[in-house]
Motif scaffolding. Sequence first.
Motif, mmCIF file in Angstrom:
data_model
loop_
_atom_site.group_PDB
_atom_site.id
_atom_site.type_symbol
_atom_site.label_atom_id
_atom_site.label_comp_id
_atom_site.label_asym_id
_atom_site.label_seq_id
_atom_site.Cartn_x
_atom_site.Cartn_y
_atom_site.Cartn_z
ATOM 1 N N GLY A 19 8.143 4.179 -9.434
ATOM 2 C CA GLY A 19 8.267 4.013 -8.087
ATOM 3 C C GLY A 19 8.219 5.463 -7.451
ATOM 4 O O GLY A 19 8.255 6.483 -8.281
ATOM 5 N N SER A 85 7.374 -0.922 -7.216
ATOM 6 C CA SER A 85 7.154 -0.611 -5.970
ATOM 7 C C SER A 85 5.924 0.255 -5.609
ATOM 8 O O SER A 85 5.071 -0.257 -5.725
ATOM 9 C CB SER A 85 8.822 0.544 -5.849
ATOM 10 O OG SER A 85 8.774 0.448 -4.221
ATOM 11 N N SER A 109 8.348 -5.649 -7.152
ATOM 12 C CA SER A 109 8.935 -5.296 -5.751
ATOM 13 C C SER A 109 7.707 -4.477 -5.293
ATOM 14 O O SER A 109 7.818 -3.254 -4.688
ATOM 15 C CB SER A 109 10.120 -4.558 -6.093
ATOM 16 O OG SER A 109 11.027 -5.371 -6.594
ATOM 17 N N ASN A 174 2.408 3.546 1.000
ATOM 18 C CA ASN A 174 3.040 2.505 0.752
ATOM 19 C C ASN A 174 3.107 1.590 1.906
ATOM 20 O O ASN A 174 3.141 0.096 1.878
ATOM 21 C CB ASN A 174 4.346 2.792 0.095
ATOM 22 C CG ASN A 174 5.311 1.677 0.082
ATOM 23 O OD1 ASN A 174 5.963 0.938 0.539
ATOM 24 N ND2 ASN A 174 5.685 1.829 -1.662
ATOM 25 N N GLU A 198 16.371 -8.591 -2.273
ATOM 26 C CA GLU A 198 15.636 -7.545 -1.722
ATOM 27 C C GLU A 198 15.424 -8.080 -0.192
ATOM 28 O O GLU A 198 15.717 -9.149 0.248
ATOM 29 C CB GLU A 198 14.318 -7.192 -2.375
ATOM 30 C CG GLU A 198 14.456 -6.875 -3.749
ATOM 31 C CD GLU A 198 12.900 -6.335 -4.221
ATOM 32 O OE1 GLU A 198 12.686 -5.141 -3.604
ATOM 33 O OE2 GLU A 198 12.391 -6.814 -5.164
ATOM 34 N N HIS A 226 16.076 -4.270 -4.947
ATOM 35 C CA HIS A 226 14.873 -3.519 -5.098
ATOM 36 C C HIS A 226 15.322 -2.331 -6.055
ATOM 37 O O HIS A 226 15.771 -1.255 -5.943
ATOM 38 C CB HIS A 226 14.721 -2.742 -3.856
ATOM 39 C CG HIS A 226 13.182 -2.176 -3.937
ATOM 40 N ND1 HIS A 226 12.240 -2.813 -3.827
ATOM 41 C CD2 HIS A 226 12.932 -0.635 -3.903
ATOM 42 C CE1 HIS A 226 11.060 -1.926 -3.828
ATOM 43 N NE2 HIS A 226 11.582 -0.555 -3.995
#
Length: 247
Positions: A19, A85, A109, A174, A198, A226
Amino acid sequence: MFLASHGPRDAPPVLLLHGGGVAGWMWDSLKERLRTDYAVLIPDLPGHGRSADEPYVSHAATVDELARMLAEAAPGRPATVVGFSLGAQLAIQLASEHPDFVAQVIVVSAQAEPLPLTGLTLAMLSASAPLARKRWFARLQARQLFIPPHLMEDYITTSTGITKATLLAAVGANLRFTLPGTWPAFPGRALVLAGRRERRLMRDSARAIHGALPGSELEIVDDSGHGIPLQRPVWFTDRVAELLRRG
């Protein structure tokens, strides 16, 4: 882009995508579990860790580089791609745009609904960027990702080494991410994970990712926020190993 390879070179490949704000070290537990039977490929994404001198430009540029990396490291052998992520968004895009390189994908996630007022968010992030180079601030951020004590120094080194340009480019990509139009046509298997603790946006995103791909699996993980791979490493490692055995 720096790439660490572990395990037999001719074994089934597994690509692990970390991530934002962390680096390949976040996969140490999973790597140790898989390296006997799989060719484990762990890049440090642009602007992070040992790729800190290569600024993050865009998801598209990073995915193209990952595809070239797979073509060289595992020619003719589609990989299982695990992404967390930011890395989960890249895993989706890689599977969507280069399905010949991806046998199955584990999406952990991933935000899949763009946030409104992205410009304002990035402006605030730009103003606060100098804080990211402070150890005390990095320690506060580490709590949000469930960084364990033995990886704290790795996190602080990675976090404080990220440039403002990389921070804004990666976070901007993102926040603006949407599912590729070719995601519903991905022919491989997919497991989509999100933590029950989350933000609602992340759980809604997981459902949208699952709903857009027929045959995919969705799991909302209890007692998780997360940071599932770091918060629940034993459970997560077992879950990945199970999917690989099934595959």
